[in-house]
Design a protein around this motif. Structure first.
Motif, PDB file in Angstrom:
ATOM      1  N   ALA A 103     -66.079 -20.299  21.594  1.00 29.79           N
ATOM      2  CA  ALA A 103     -65.415 -19.991  20.481  1.00 29.79           C
ATOM      3  C   ALA A 103     -66.297 -21.119  19.751  1.00 29.79           C
ATOM      4  N   SER A 104     -65.534 -20.827  18.237  1.00 27.86           N
ATOM      5  CA  SER A 104     -66.094 -21.537  17.250  1.00 27.86           C
ATOM      6  C   SER A 104     -65.898 -23.021  17.125  1.00 27.86           C
ATOM      7  N   ALA A 105     -66.824 -23.335  16.305  1.00 30.50           N
ATOM      8  CA  ALA A 105     -66.862 -24.850  16.821  1.00 30.50           C
ATOM      9  C   ALA A 105     -65.725 -25.733  15.433  1.00 30.50           C
ATOM     10  N   LEU A 106     -64.644 -25.290  15.620  1.00 34.55           N
ATOM     11  CA  LEU A 106     -63.704 -26.259  14.431  1.00 34.55           C
ATOM     12  C   LEU A 106     -62.839 -26.837  15.118  1.00 34.55           C
ATOM     13  N   GLN A 107     -62.354 -27.860  14.520  1.00 32.10           N
ATOM     14  CA  GLN A 107     -61.798 -29.249  14.748  1.00 32.10           C
ATOM     15  C   GLN A 107     -60.496 -28.849  14.881  1.00 32.10           C
ATOM     16  N   THR A 108     -60.387 -28.428  16.436  1.00 33.49           N
ATOM     17  CA  THR A 108     -58.861 -28.548  16.391  1.00 33.49           C
ATOM     18  C   THR A 108     -58.307 -29.507  17.294  1.00 33.49           C
ATOM     19  N   PRO A 109     -57.068 -29.459  17.712  1.00 30.70           N
ATOM     20  CA  PRO A 109     -56.473 -30.842  18.157  1.00 30.70           C
ATOM     21  C   PRO A 109     -56.847 -31.130  19.442  1.00 30.70           C
ATOM     22  N   PHE A 110     -57.175 -29.624  20.348  1.00 31.30           N
ATOM     23  CA  PHE A 110     -57.916 -29.721  21.547  1.00 31.30           C
ATOM     24  C   PHE A 110     -59.589 -30.918  21.291  1.00 31.30           C
ATOM     25  N   ALA A 111     -60.327 -29.785  20.246  1.00 30.49           N
ATOM     26  CA  ALA A 111     -61.779 -30.746  20.483  1.00 30.49           C
ATOM     27  C   ALA A 111     -61.712 -32.425  19.320  1.00 30.49           C
TER      28      ALA A 111
END
Length: 142
Positions: free
Chosen positions: A59-67
Motif C-alpha cells: 500500500a501507499s505509505a499513509l499515516q493510517t490509524p493502523f500505521a
C-alpha cells in the motif's frame, strides 16, 4: 484449515504505483488486485501481487490509524532495513539478470551457498531487501 499460504508479507511504499510496476518488471510478480484511491490514483490503499502462487500485499505509505499504532515506517523513514523477503526461484542467474536490467540494485551477486542452493540479494526501488534463491527450505535436512 488454510488451503493457501496464510502468512503474507505486507510492504509500504512512498510511490506505490511505481513500486508495483518495478516488482512486476524486475522480480516477476503479476497484479492480482489493485485498489487505488478513487480521487487520486497515485494513492494505493491496497494491492495484491502474485508470483508462482505466492502473494505479497502493499500500500501507499499513509499515516493510517493502523500505521500510526504499529509505528510503521518505510526504509527511507527508518533509515535502515528492518526485514527482508526471501523468494525461491528455479533460475537464480536468469532472475538476477532480469532484475538488474529492470533497475534492481544487486548488492550481493548470485553465488552458491554453503547450506545448499544459489542466491542473490537486491534492493527494490525504495530500498526494501529481497533475496532470490534456489535453496528449498522445505526439503529434508541432510
Amino acid at each position: 484449515m488454510p488451503i493457501r499460504p496464510a502468512i503474507i508479507p505486507v510492504l509500504r511504499y512512498t510511490d506505490a504505483p511505481a513500486a508495483i510496476d518495478f516488482l512486476c518488471q524486475a522480480f516477476g510478480f503479476s497484479r492480482h488486485a489493485i485498489y487505488p484511491d478513487p480521487t487520486d490514483p497515485s494513492v494505493i490503499h491496497h494491492a495484491q501481487l502474485i508470483r508462482d502462487g505466492e502473494m505479497i500485499m502493499l500500500a501507499s505509505a499513509l499515516q493510517t490509524p493502523f500505521a500510526t499504532a504499529a509505528g510503521m515506517r518505510t526504509v527511507k523513514q527508518a533509515g535502515c532495513t528492518t526485514q527482508s523477503i526471501v523468494v525461491v526461484v528455479d533460475d537464480v542467474d536468469g532472475h538476477a539478470a532480469i532484475a538488474r536490467a529492470a533497475g534492481a540494485e544487486l548488492f550481493m551477486p548470485p553465488e552458491d551457498q554453503s547450506y545448499g542452493g544459489r542466491s542473490y540479494s537486491a534492493r527494490d526501488v525504495e530500498g526494501n531487501v529481497w533475496t532470490f534463491g534456489s535453496y528449498d527450505p522445505y526439503a529434508a535436512a541432510p
